[in-house]
Design a protein around this motif. Sequence first.
Motif, mmCIF file in Angstrom:
data_model
loop_
_atom_site.group_PDB
_atom_site.id
_atom_site.type_symbol
_atom_site.label_atom_id
_atom_site.label_comp_id
_atom_site.label_asym_id
_atom_site.label_seq_id
_atom_site.Cartn_x
_atom_site.Cartn_y
_atom_site.Cartn_z
ATOM 1 N N TRP A 8 1.126 -1.426 -0.006
ATOM 2 C CA TRP A 8 -0.328 0.104 0.130
ATOM 3 C C TRP A 8 0.736 1.118 -0.058
ATOM 4 C CZ3 TRP A 8 -2.544 -2.479 4.842
ATOM 5 C CH2 TRP A 8 -3.520 -3.202 4.389
ATOM 6 N N THR A 9 0.341 1.942 -0.680
ATOM 7 C CA THR A 9 1.677 3.266 -1.187
ATOM 8 C C THR A 9 -0.251 4.360 -0.808
ATOM 9 O OG1 THR A 9 3.076 2.620 -2.365
ATOM 10 C CG2 THR A 9 2.933 4.852 -1.964
ATOM 11 N N TRP A 10 0.764 5.334 0.664
ATOM 12 C CA TRP A 10 -0.290 6.252 1.160
ATOM 13 C C TRP A 10 -0.468 7.726 1.034
ATOM 14 C CZ3 TRP A 10 -5.827 5.232 0.764
ATOM 15 C CH2 TRP A 10 -5.870 3.781 0.433
ATOM 16 N N PRO A 11 -0.293 8.552 0.700
ATOM 17 C CA PRO A 11 0.005 9.865 1.064
ATOM 18 C C PRO A 11 -0.264 10.528 2.572
ATOM 19 C CG PRO A 11 -2.323 10.808 -0.034
ATOM 20 C CD PRO A 11 -2.148 8.903 -0.176
ATOM 21 N N GLU A 12 0.431 11.124 3.448
ATOM 22 C CA GLU A 12 0.100 11.096 4.469
ATOM 23 C C GLU A 12 -1.046 12.876 5.095
ATOM 24 O OE1 GLU A 12 2.652 12.450 8.585
ATOM 25 O OE2 GLU A 12 2.781 13.559 6.494
ATOM 26 N N GLY A 13 -1.767 12.405 5.525
ATOM 27 C CA GLY A 13 -3.101 13.798 6.073
ATOM 28 C C GLY A 13 -4.126 13.427 6.362
ATOM 29 N N PRO A 14 -4.718 13.239 4.680
ATOM 30 C CA PRO A 14 -6.061 12.834 4.859
ATOM 31 C C PRO A 14 -6.649 11.338 5.296
ATOM 32 C CG PRO A 14 -5.065 12.779 2.374
ATOM 33 C CD PRO A 14 -3.788 12.672 3.534
ATOM 34 N N THR A 73 -9.409 4.879 5.017
ATOM 35 C CA THR A 73 -10.399 3.329 5.023
ATOM 36 C C THR A 73 -8.614 2.064 5.101
ATOM 37 O OG1 THR A 73 -11.775 4.095 5.498
ATOM 38 C CG2 THR A 73 -11.401 1.800 5.671
ATOM 39 N N LEU A 74 -8.146 1.775 5.923
ATOM 40 C CA LEU A 74 -6.975 0.371 5.329
ATOM 41 C C LEU A 74 -7.718 -0.673 5.668
ATOM 42 C CD1 LEU A 74 -3.857 1.447 7.515
ATOM 43 C CD2 LEU A 74 -4.599 2.657 5.031
ATOM 44 N N ARG A 75 -7.661 -1.335 3.867
ATOM 45 C CA ARG A 75 -8.836 -2.508 4.093
ATOM 46 C C ARG A 75 -7.825 -3.399 3.457
ATOM 47 N NH1 ARG A 75 -13.864 -1.022 4.174
ATOM 48 N NH2 ARG A 75 -14.585 0.873 3.717
ATOM 49 N N CYS A 76 -7.565 -4.804 4.621
ATOM 50 C CA CYS A 76 -7.401 -5.941 4.093
ATOM 51 C C CYS A 76 -8.913 -6.888 4.165
ATOM 52 C CB CYS A 76 -5.966 -6.591 4.629
ATOM 53 S SG CYS A 76 -5.410 -8.210 4.806
ATOM 54 N N GLU A 77 -9.063 -7.411 3.377
ATOM 55 C CA GLU A 77 -10.729 -8.571 3.515
ATOM 56 C C GLU A 77 -10.199 -10.164 2.759
ATOM 57 O OE1 GLU A 77 -13.382 -6.192 1.453
ATOM 58 O OE2 GLU A 77 -13.275 -4.734 3.313
ATOM 59 N N ALA A 78 -11.077 -10.624 3.594
ATOM 60 C CA ALA A 78 -10.303 -12.043 2.820
ATOM 61 C C ALA A 78 -11.969 -12.908 2.647
ATOM 62 C CB ALA A 78 -9.656 -12.895 4.696
ATOM 63 N N ARG A 79 -11.721 -13.627 2.342
ATOM 64 C CA ARG A 79 -12.955 -14.167 1.893
ATOM 65 C C ARG A 79 -12.405 -15.783 2.550
ATOM 66 N NH1 ARG A 79 -12.156 -16.385 -3.946
ATOM 67 N NH2 ARG A 79 -13.820 -17.005 -3.587
ATOM 68 N N GLY A 80 -13.741 -16.718 2.814
ATOM 69 C CA GLY A 80 -14.118 -17.143 3.813
ATOM 70 C C GLY A 80 -15.250 -16.729 4.766
ATOM 71 N N ASN A 81 -16.010 -18.368 5.020
ATOM 72 C CA ASN A 81 -17.311 -18.555 5.419
ATOM 73 C C ASN A 81 -17.075 -19.395 6.561
ATOM 74 O OD1 ASN A 81 -20.091 -18.056 6.541
ATOM 75 N ND2 ASN A 81 -20.551 -19.364 4.204
ATOM 76 N N PRO A 82 -17.471 -18.994 8.043
ATOM 77 C CA PRO A 82 -17.738 -17.438 8.295
ATOM 78 C C PRO A 82 -17.364 -16.592 7.668
ATOM 79 C CG PRO A 82 -18.231 -19.414 10.177
ATOM 80 C CD PRO A 82 -17.169 -19.697 9.162
ATOM 81 N N ALA A 83 -17.343 -15.559 7.344
ATOM 82 C CA ALA A 83 -16.610 -14.720 7.460
ATOM 83 C C ALA A 83 -15.640 -14.068 8.035
ATOM 84 C CB ALA A 83 -17.164 -12.940 7.456
ATOM 85 N N PRO A 84 -13.929 -14.330 7.992
ATOM 86 C CA PRO A 84 -12.755 -14.755 8.776
ATOM 87 C C PRO A 84 -13.067 -13.172 9.607
ATOM 88 C CG PRO A 84 -12.791 -14.350 6.465
ATOM 89 C CD PRO A 84 -14.008 -14.297 6.907
ATOM 90 N N SER A 85 -12.213 -13.125 10.676
ATOM 91 C CA SER A 85 -12.151 -12.042 11.851
ATOM 92 C C SER A 85 -10.176 -11.468 10.474
ATOM 93 C CB SER A 85 -11.988 -11.957 12.761
ATOM 94 O OG SER A 85 -10.594 -13.179 12.854
ATOM 95 N N VAL A 86 -9.486 -11.018 10.471
ATOM 96 C CA VAL A 86 -8.530 -10.315 10.110
ATOM 97 C C VAL A 86 -7.809 -8.954 10.997
ATOM 98 C CG1 VAL A 86 -7.399 -9.275 7.862
ATOM 99 C CG2 VAL A 86 -9.513 -10.457 7.471
ATOM 100 N N ASP A 103 2.025 -11.333 4.267
ATOM 101 C CA ASP A 103 2.865 -10.337 5.307
ATOM 102 C C ASP A 103 2.386 -9.013 4.002
ATOM 103 O OD1 ASP A 103 3.607 -11.096 6.723
ATOM 104 O OD2 ASP A 103 5.999 -11.889 5.781
ATOM 105 N N VAL A 104 1.742 -8.012 4.011
ATOM 106 C CA VAL A 104 1.679 -6.626 3.171
ATOM 107 C C VAL A 104 3.006 -5.824 3.439
ATOM 108 C CG1 VAL A 104 -0.503 -7.127 3.190
ATOM 109 C CG2 VAL A 104 0.094 -5.938 5.094
ATOM 110 N N THR A 105 3.390 -4.374 3.069
ATOM 111 C CA THR A 105 3.704 -3.494 3.358
ATOM 112 C C THR A 105 2.898 -2.155 2.956
ATOM 113 O OG1 THR A 105 6.067 -4.658 2.462
ATOM 114 C CG2 THR A 105 5.862 -2.444 2.522
ATOM 115 N N LEU A 106 3.053 -1.637 3.991
ATOM 116 C CA LEU A 106 3.253 0.109 3.987
ATOM 117 C C LEU A 106 4.024 1.138 3.776
ATOM 118 C CD1 LEU A 106 0.390 1.824 4.147
ATOM 119 C CD2 LEU A 106 -0.155 1.780 6.552
ATOM 120 N N THR A 107 3.496 2.243 2.689
ATOM 121 C CA THR A 107 4.631 3.432 2.188
ATOM 122 C C THR A 107 3.538 4.095 2.599
ATOM 123 O OG1 THR A 107 5.875 1.614 1.038
ATOM 124 C CG2 THR A 107 6.390 4.418 1.245
ATOM 125 N N VAL A 108 3.703 5.548 3.259
ATOM 126 C CA VAL A 108 2.866 6.555 3.570
ATOM 127 C C VAL A 108 4.160 7.680 2.553
ATOM 128 C CG1 VAL A 108 2.767 8.461 5.439
ATOM 129 C CG2 VAL A 108 2.936 5.708 5.580
#
Length: 899
Positions: free
Chosen positions: A419-425, A428-441, A482-487
């Motif tokens: 993920w690459t996001w500009p600082e300030g504004p 909503t950070l989203r990391c959604e997983a498919r699964g049933n029942p709905a998994p917790s992330v 594993d995910v990487t967040l760049t601001v």
Amino acid sequence: MPGPLPGLLRALLGLWVALGLGLIGLSAVAQEPLWADLQPRVALVERGGSLWLNCSTNCPRPERGGLETSLRRNGTQRGLRWLARQLVDIREPETQPVCFFRCARRTLQARGLIRTFQRPDRVELMPLPAWQPVGENFTLSCRVPGAGPRGSLTVTLLRGARELVRRSFSGESPRARGAVLTAAVLARREDHGANFSCRAELDLRPHGLGLFENRSAPRMLRTFALSPEPPRLAAPRLLEVGSESPVSCSLDGLFPASEARVYLALGAQRLHPDIILEGDALRAAATATASAEQEGATQLACSVTLGRESRETWENVTVYSFPAPLLTLSAPSVPEGETVTVTCAAGAQALVTLDGVPAAAPGQPVQLQLNATANDDRRSFFCDATLEVDGEVLSKKESTELRVLYAPRLDDSDCPRSWTWPEGPEQTLRCEARGNPAPSVHCARPDGGAVLALGLLGPITRALAGTYRCTAANVQGEAVKDVTLTVEYAPALDSVSCPERITWLEGTEASLSCVAHGVPPPTVSCVRSGAAEVIEGLLHVAREHAGTYRCEATNSRGSAAKTVAITVEYGPSFEELSCPSNWTWVEGSGRLFSCEVDGKPQPRVECVGSRGTTERVLLPLAPPDPSPRAPSIPSEPASAPPKMDESTCPSHQTWLEGAEAVGPACAALGRPSPQVSCSREGGPWPQRIHVSRQDAGTYLCLATNAHGTDTRTITVGVEYRPVVAELAASPPGGVRPGGNFTLTCRAEAWPPAQISWRAPPGALNIGLSSNNSTLSVAGALGSHGGEYECAATNAHGRHSRRITVRVTGPWLWVAVGGAVGGAALLAAGAGLAFYVQSTACKKGEYNVQEAESSGEAVCLNGAGGGTGGNDSAQGGTEPDGTAETPAGGEVFSIQLTSA
């Protein structure tokens, strides 16, 4: 109307008058003609009223007399030649009473006329029609029975206060009574709700009576207009049993539309519509609900009634029954890999289709079987049923959803790896997983540090940058990614990496370098104000390098600019023009010695006379650069009293702590030259003092000569070099990774010192207060550990102290590397200090580059170095060579930086 007593009095009065006249002139009476008289001769009496009649004669001795009338009598009074009688209940329209007397065998007569009148007590307006169509005539008829005489009567037909028809009956017979007035009136829209009435007036003012008036009770007229067209009916052609359907009936050209009545019914079922009016239009809207008893063909009827007329219409409606299809699953929720059966069924006459597969015949069901997979989760199945009614094909649909239970899956589309996001504004950070029942992330840093608030709206800060491990879990299993967040953020130029004020020493080498924080890494360029050339590389410092520079940092997220003021300091130098080596004065002239010196900071000049004097005399200096505020001293007359002003004795003077002073710089004009002495709070001023801060205050200077005295009050301020009095850390111990800490630096100086900081290399996200006295770090990293230096600077010097901050955490390799690097830097600093002390201090040569220093060299009076203390968050000591001033000597502090 006169009563009996006044009539009797008039009769008696007439009798006495006649007797008097007979006594006065009997002979004249004997000669007068004989007559009979009736009073009143003509009378107008209200019907049913009464009247006194007086009958008299001039006959001296009438044989008999009387009053002939058909009216009822109530009483009679008599005299010799008169008769008075009251007539009551007079009702005849007109009568003629006769007064007679028998005198000398002759009959004397007088005939009168009595008429009656009747007020218009009854005025009747005939009833109006209940409803009158607009555009047609209606009749207004008014009766005034018994009122008269008719010749004095006027009848008027009214609409409200406006007269419609007026008729007078003048010329009618006096015996005529009562009146009728009839008129035909055209009905209009504006006549709806109007009041009509009749007014009768009996005018008897010509007969000495008044005007009698009366009015009928008002009658209201209701007019209407109804379009000849039938109402318009909006209804469905087909209506399902149990379902609701809107129906409406509308008609235009109604007046007044609010008075219309609507009847709306479905077969024998009467509906209760809501009436909507828009001008002359009416719309009745209702909801029709068909019952099973009405199944088949029926009628929807509408009737609108207004006034005496109505309009109606109807439509044919077919009522039918069509139940919805039934769609079932063998199990609404199954684990992945199990078999599911889907069934679609409907009524006996309906034909069903399941996901495009039709049934074999109407009334038969359709089935579908499948082996459930993860892709079938939330799969929808559709069941369609069709039924033909009255030539129209109707359809109904039913759907259901299958739930398949399966373990979580983290796809790149739902949870990207970077993920690459500009600082300030806020984002909503989203990391959604498919699964049933709905998994917790859950996403957290592998070292157990920060946790991402997934799915929540929040600001993007630099502290969020890093690598996170995201784990999705449900009862079926879990998945890891594993995910990487760049601001990214715009450049920032702070006072630590790019000070607002820099001081260079003439003749040294220096470079103007500003370091900016930002992601991506910004580029920084500095340009002198008014020039276009970028300042780069090492400069040999000269005075012309002083000035204001604009440094601008730029990256893809924006830019930041800062103004840097560079001051070039250089030692004092005397020139012959500003400070001549030879002066010639005339004794007693009272001249001030003038000697100006070029240097930065501004040198303090003190001139002491030694030759030809018995003691060292401190010469009074004239202010440099005479101006309107400090004019040169004019020539004095041969004798004058003392006089002190702003040019000879400035009211505000400044001393430097630690210097020697002989008192306030005050002189006086006068002849002979006045003696000037200054005192503070009554105490004498010593010949020479070592200036301290306690010497600041108010002084009184007294100038005296043979011609008088003059006094002047001056204010002395003491300036002093800066001293860092306090350097503390909060919390005082170490700080854990991700924690916050604050460094507070307090300095004593006058003029107030400017605070600057030096932080460990790589320490980012540092915040400073508005006056730089507080340095704060939020979310400490390993790079924030190390030594911080606070420096206080003003025009008289610079002083600094250091403190060590330790960030305790799982960065042992950082601590080891920092220790090794620090040892190397200390060794290099010690060697450099030794070299400077052994060479530059001895020769009086200094090579200074002011930037982030790696060490300091100190020369005390040109021979040797000193030691100083250090404040540390861990109680450590500072190496030799700090800028603190030891007692007993003047210190020159020079901060060295490697090229």
